[in-house]
Design a protein around this motif. Structure first.
Motif, PDB file in Angstrom:
ATOM      1  N   SER A   1       0.804  -1.392   0.049  1.00 22.86           N
ATOM      2  CA  SER A   1       0.160  -0.034  -0.288  1.00 22.86           C
ATOM      3  C   SER A   1       0.902   1.179   0.067  1.00 22.86           C
ATOM      4  CB  SER A   1      -0.848   0.028   1.063  1.00 22.86           C
ATOM      5  OG  SER A   1      -0.277   0.106   2.408  1.00 22.86           O
ATOM      6  N   PHE A   2       0.089   2.392  -0.543  1.00 20.85           N
ATOM      7  CA  PHE A   2       0.908   3.522  -0.434  1.00 20.85           C
ATOM      8  C   PHE A   2      -0.081   4.747  -0.672  1.00 20.85           C
ATOM      9  CE2 PHE A   2       0.794   2.203  -4.775  1.00 20.85           C
ATOM     10  CZ  PHE A   2       0.445   3.002  -5.608  1.00 20.85           C
ATOM     11  N   ASP A   3       0.076   6.039  -0.403  1.00 20.97           N
ATOM     12  CA  ASP A   3      -0.439   6.980  -0.662  1.00 20.97           C
ATOM     13  C   ASP A   3      -0.271   8.021  -1.678  1.00 20.97           C
ATOM     14  OD1 ASP A   3      -2.122   6.382   1.514  1.00 20.97           O
ATOM     15  OD2 ASP A   3      -1.766   8.261   2.770  1.00 20.97           O
ATOM     16  N   SER A   4      -0.900   8.408  -2.500  1.00 15.66           N
ATOM     17  CA  SER A   4      -0.431   9.013  -3.859  1.00 15.66           C
ATOM     18  C   SER A   4      -1.357  10.535  -4.000  1.00 15.66           C
ATOM     19  CB  SER A   4      -0.862   8.136  -5.160  1.00 15.66           C
ATOM     20  OG  SER A   4      -2.079   7.774  -5.228  1.00 15.66           O
ATOM     21  N   THR A   5      -0.515  11.398  -4.736  1.00 17.23           N
ATOM     22  CA  THR A   5      -1.136  12.543  -5.177  1.00 17.23           C
ATOM     23  C   THR A   5      -0.256  13.005  -6.511  1.00 17.23           C
ATOM     24  OG1 THR A   5      -1.597  14.624  -4.316  1.00 17.23           O
ATOM     25  CG2 THR A   5       0.819  14.048  -3.936  1.00 17.23           C
ATOM     26  N   ASN A   6      -0.688  14.147  -6.902  1.00 13.54           N
ATOM     27  CA  ASN A   6       0.019  14.790  -7.982  1.00 13.54           C
ATOM     28  C   ASN A   6       0.489  16.346  -7.497  1.00 13.54           C
ATOM     29  OD1 ASN A   6       0.920  15.984 -10.601  1.00 13.54           O
ATOM     30  ND2 ASN A   6      -0.796  15.014 -11.777  1.00 13.54           N
ATOM     31  N   ILE A   7       1.685  16.544  -7.575  1.00 12.15           N
ATOM     32  CA  ILE A   7       1.982  17.619  -6.871  1.00 12.15           C
ATOM     33  C   ILE A   7       2.245  19.118  -7.981  1.00 12.15           C
ATOM     34  CG2 ILE A   7       3.130  16.871  -4.715  1.00 12.15           C
ATOM     35  CD1 ILE A   7       5.758  17.368  -6.244  1.00 12.15           C
ATOM     36  N   GLY A   8       1.977  18.455  -9.384  1.00  8.53           N
ATOM     37  CA  GLY A   8       2.030  19.445 -10.506  1.00  8.53           C
ATOM     38  C   GLY A   8       1.495  20.445 -10.437  1.00  8.53           C
ATOM     39  N   GLY A   9       0.250  20.561  -9.615  1.00  9.24           N
ATOM     40  CA  GLY A   9      -0.654  21.675  -9.327  1.00  9.24           C
ATOM     41  C   GLY A   9      -0.154  22.703  -8.495  1.00  9.24           C
ATOM     42  N   SER A  10       0.853  22.224  -7.597  1.00 14.21           N
ATOM     43  CA  SER A  10       1.451  22.911  -6.467  1.00 14.21           C
ATOM     44  C   SER A  10       1.898  24.537  -6.713  1.00 14.21           C
ATOM     45  CB  SER A  10       2.655  22.179  -6.027  1.00 14.21           C
ATOM     46  OG  SER A  10       2.414  21.076  -5.350  1.00 14.21           O
ATOM     47  N   SER A  11       1.644  25.391  -5.941  1.00 12.22           N
ATOM     48  CA  SER A  11       2.004  26.855  -6.384  1.00 12.22           C
ATOM     49  C   SER A  11       3.225  27.204  -5.567  1.00 12.22           C
ATOM     50  CB  SER A  11       0.763  27.657  -6.073  1.00 12.22           C
ATOM     51  OG  SER A  11       0.413  27.646  -4.822  1.00 12.22           O
ATOM     52  N   TRP A  12       4.028  28.171  -6.168  1.00 15.67           N
ATOM     53  CA  TRP A  12       5.451  28.829  -5.353  1.00 15.67           C
ATOM     54  C   TRP A  12       5.061  30.227  -5.504  1.00 15.67           C
ATOM     55  CZ3 TRP A  12       9.045  28.763  -2.119  1.00 15.67           C
ATOM     56  CH2 TRP A  12      10.165  29.804  -2.344  1.00 15.67           C
ATOM     57  N   ASP A  13       5.065  31.085  -4.370  1.00 13.75           N
ATOM     58  CA  ASP A  13       5.246  32.416  -4.250  1.00 13.75           C
ATOM     59  C   ASP A  13       6.683  32.756  -4.030  1.00 13.75           C
ATOM     60  OD1 ASP A  13       4.950  35.371  -3.597  1.00 13.75           O
ATOM     61  OD2 ASP A  13       2.912  34.983  -3.122  1.00 13.75           O
ATOM     62  N   SER A  14       7.241  33.365  -4.896  1.00 13.57           N
ATOM     63  CA  SER A  14       8.334  33.682  -4.971  1.00 13.57           C
ATOM     64  C   SER A  14       8.831  35.048  -3.855  1.00 13.57           C
ATOM     65  CB  SER A  14       9.344  34.118  -6.253  1.00 13.57           C
ATOM     66  OG  SER A  14       8.618  35.364  -6.939  1.00 13.57           O
ATOM     67  N   GLN A  15       7.922  35.818  -3.798  1.00 13.75           N
ATOM     68  CA  GLN A  15       8.011  37.147  -2.959  1.00 13.75           C
ATOM     69  C   GLN A  15       7.865  36.792  -1.374  1.00 13.75           C
ATOM     70  OE1 GLN A  15       8.773  40.004  -4.242  1.00 13.75           O
ATOM     71  NE2 GLN A  15       8.736  38.982  -6.069  1.00 13.75           N
ATOM     72  N   THR A  16       6.802  35.807  -1.163  1.00 13.93           N
ATOM     73  CA  THR A  16       6.718  35.176   0.306  1.00 13.93           C
ATOM     74  C   THR A  16       7.594  33.990   0.432  1.00 13.93           C
ATOM     75  OG1 THR A  16       4.754  34.075  -0.263  1.00 13.93           O
ATOM     76  CG2 THR A  16       4.354  36.322   0.180  1.00 13.93           C
ATOM     77  N   LYS A  17       7.995  33.388  -0.446  1.00 13.70           N
ATOM     78  CA  LYS A  17       8.914  32.038  -0.289  1.00 13.70           C
ATOM     79  C   LYS A  17       7.829  31.141   0.228  1.00 13.70           C
ATOM     80  CE  LYS A  17      13.207  34.371  -0.425  1.00 13.70           C
ATOM     81  NZ  LYS A  17      14.623  34.281   0.311  1.00 13.70           N
ATOM     82  N   THR A  18       6.675  31.135  -0.107  1.00 11.87           N
ATOM     83  CA  THR A  18       5.740  29.875   0.437  1.00 11.87           C
ATOM     84  C   THR A  18       5.216  28.969  -0.687  1.00 11.87           C
ATOM     85  OG1 THR A  18       3.847  31.740   0.165  1.00 11.87           O
ATOM     86  CG2 THR A  18       5.278  31.500   2.277  1.00 11.87           C
ATOM     87  N   CYS A  19       4.928  27.985  -0.546  1.00 10.47           N
ATOM     88  CA  CYS A  19       4.185  27.118  -1.437  1.00 10.47           C
ATOM     89  C   CYS A  19       3.171  26.348  -0.873  1.00 10.47           C
ATOM     90  CB  CYS A  19       5.294  26.179  -2.024  1.00 10.47           C
ATOM     91  SG  CYS A  19       5.811  24.836  -0.824  1.00 10.47           S
ATOM     92  N   LEU A  20       2.273  25.923  -1.580  1.00 13.48           N
ATOM     93  CA  LEU A  20       0.899  25.288  -1.214  1.00 13.48           C
ATOM     94  C   LEU A  20       1.247  24.018  -1.994  1.00 13.48           C
ATOM     95  CD1 LEU A  20      -2.207  27.704  -1.393  1.00 13.48           C
ATOM     96  CD2 LEU A  20      -1.247  26.354   0.720  1.00 13.48           C
ATOM     97  N   THR A  21       1.220  22.672  -1.374  1.00 11.87           N
ATOM     98  CA  THR A  21       1.525  21.423  -2.069  1.00 11.87           C
ATOM     99  C   THR A  21       1.055  20.333  -1.367  1.00 11.87           C
ATOM    100  OG1 THR A  21       3.339  20.016  -2.706  1.00 11.87           O
ATOM    101  CG2 THR A  21       3.883  21.579  -0.874  1.00 11.87           C
ATOM    102  N   ALA A  22       0.676  19.340  -1.850  1.00  9.67           N
ATOM    103  CA  ALA A  22       0.206  18.174  -0.921  1.00  9.67           C
ATOM    104  C   ALA A  22       1.200  17.644   0.107  1.00  9.67           C
ATOM    105  CB  ALA A  22      -0.279  16.986  -1.966  1.00  9.67           C
ATOM    106  N   CYS A  23       2.473  17.780  -0.399  1.00 11.88           N
ATOM    107  CA  CYS A  23       3.597  17.475   0.492  1.00 11.88           C
ATOM    108  C   CYS A  23       3.278  18.005   1.945  1.00 11.88           C
ATOM    109  CB  CYS A  23       4.989  17.661   0.050  1.00 11.88           C
ATOM    110  SG  CYS A  23       5.115  16.908  -1.641  1.00 11.88           S
ATOM    111  N   HIS A  24       2.731  19.093   1.933  1.00 14.51           N
ATOM    112  CA  HIS A  24       2.756  19.786   3.146  1.00 14.51           C
ATOM    113  C   HIS A  24       1.250  19.687   3.651  1.00 14.51           C
ATOM    114  CE1 HIS A  24       6.396  22.162   1.988  1.00 14.51           C
ATOM    115  NE2 HIS A  24       6.838  21.227   2.162  1.00 14.51           N
ATOM    116  N   VAL A  25       0.452  18.835   2.989  1.00 13.68           N
ATOM    117  CA  VAL A  25      -0.967  18.630   3.204  1.00 13.68           C
ATOM    118  C   VAL A  25      -1.462  20.171   2.962  1.00 13.68           C
ATOM    119  CG1 VAL A  25      -2.831  17.376   4.568  1.00 13.68           C
ATOM    120  CG2 VAL A  25      -0.370  17.136   5.139  1.00 13.68           C
ATOM    121  N   ASN A  26      -1.227  20.661   1.908  1.00 15.24           N
ATOM    122  CA  ASN A  26      -1.634  22.246   1.522  1.00 15.24           C
ATOM    123  C   ASN A  26      -1.757  23.124   2.699  1.00 15.24           C
ATOM    124  OD1 ASN A  26      -1.812  20.856  -1.288  1.00 15.24           O
ATOM    125  ND2 ASN A  26      -3.296  22.675  -1.537  1.00 15.24           N
ATOM    126  N   GLN A  27      -1.262  23.094   3.577  1.00 15.39           N
ATOM    127  CA  GLN A  27      -1.437  23.931   4.581  1.00 15.39           C
ATOM    128  C   GLN A  27      -0.542  25.327   4.407  1.00 15.39           C
ATOM    129  OE1 GLN A  27      -2.865  23.844   7.631  1.00 15.39           O
ATOM    130  NE2 GLN A  27      -3.311  21.745   7.335  1.00 15.39           N
TER     131      GLN A  27
END
Length: 331
Positions: free
Chosen positions: A286-312
């Motif tokens: 078993s494993f958990d899966s996602t697609n992080i291709g839709g993750s976002s990166w803000d170069s000004q605030t240096k923050t990202c929204l990604t499933a790797c961080h449970v989109n926090q």
């Protein structure tokens, strides 16, 4: 560049790197003044203040011209041995502020030995480990239980690859292997986290750089397992998107496709729909899966929204105060 027909003038400073090849205009390392052309000797300058210099050359740390001049960053003997030590192309690339960059001495221009095996490590740490980054943190607040020394953390190898356990009772470390139930090594169950994860199109996804953390003794040192005889060999990576490398910017692009991990949430529903359960919790296959291709990166605030961080939200690059709950606030 001259023989290819891309350059038609002596003071050419444009960068035409592409398709895995570096094509850097002559005047980035030579004078822009035509008076120094065909004058009987080779003139080299990486002076960031030279008239007509490029924006890339403006990131160098040298402030004067020519070989063996103090502050020029160029030393040696013409046609024998020459190295540079203040050029942006061979630095950590941390900032457009030269004072913040770690400049490295280049290989000898006249050397026939070629590059060292750890090619990326010739210009910067592999991966870059300057202050204020999150490629690798030696003592991280993640998992801080109040008792130092704290654990190291990194965007390397895999999600919680060194603390994923077998079975619902959490009894026994899974470990790493090329086949079977593994937290790292079996691509069918766990995706490797490497440069391409966040820099897709720049590095070659088919040739992961296993010299990462070489010689450090870190848990993240690939060479502790990878050798010349392993399935994925001890090898340097390839830069395929050269137009996005050594360009004075940090280009972030998340790789698209199925991303897998054995670090399963006990209740996948708590992932807010960002992760999918494949099989049962903690089963061997078993494993958990996602697609992080839709993750976002803000170069000004240096923050990202990604499933790797449970989109926090609020997960900031270089923030040394992040803890487990920063990502797992809802679990």
């Amino acid at each position: 560049m001259i023989t290819s027909g891309l350059v038609t003038m002596y003071n050419y400073t444009a960068i035409k790197s592409d398709n895995g090849k570096y094509r850097i205009g002559c005047a980035n390392c030579h004078p822009t003044d035509k008076g120094h052309h065909q004058d009987g000797h080779v003139d080299v300058t990486i002076n960031r203040n030279k008239v007509g210099g490029s924006s890339l050359a403006g990131l160098n740390n040298a402030t004067v011209d020519f070989l063996n001049t103090p502050g020029s960053g160029i030393t040696g003997t013409t046609k024998v041995s020459v190295t540079c030590s203040m050029v942006y192309c061979h630095s950590s690339g941390r900032s457009t502020d030269q004072a913040q960059n770690d400049f490295r001495t280049t290989p000898d221009w006249y050397s026939t030995a070629g590059s060292v095996a750890n090619r990326c490590g010739m210009c910067h740490d592999n991966p870059p480990r300057y202050s204020g980054q999150s490629h690798y943190v030696a003592e991280s607040s993640l998992g801080n239980n109040g008792t130092p020394p704290y654990q190291e953390s990194a965007h390397l190898v895999g999600i919680h690859f060194n603390s994923t356990y077998v079975g619902n009772s959490g009894n026994g470390f899974i470990g790493y292997t090329a086949a079977g139930n593994a937290a790292h090594g079996n691509a069918g169950l766990a995706t490797t986290v490497s440069c391409v994860t966040c820099h897709d199109g720049i590095v070659d996804s088919g040739k992961p750089d296993t010299y990462a953390m070489f010689g450090t003794g870190s848990l993240f040192e690939c060479a502790s397992c990878h050798t010349s005889s392993t399935r994925t060999k001890l090898q340097a990576g390839n830069i395929i998107g050269t137009s996005l490398h050594v360009n004075g910017k940090k280009d972030v692009a998340f790789v698209s496709g199925t991303f897998k991990t054995k670090a399963q949430l006990s209740n996948v529903a708590n992932a807010g729909g960002y992760w999918t359960r494949n099989g049962e919790y903690k089963n061997d296959a078993s494993f958990d899966s996602t697609n992080i291709g839709g993750s976002s990166w803000d170069s000004q605030t240096k923050t990202c929204l990604t499933a790797c961080h449970v989109n926090q939200p609020g997960i900031t690059w270089g923030n040394d105060k992040l803890q487990c709950m920063s990502c797992h606030a809802d679990q």
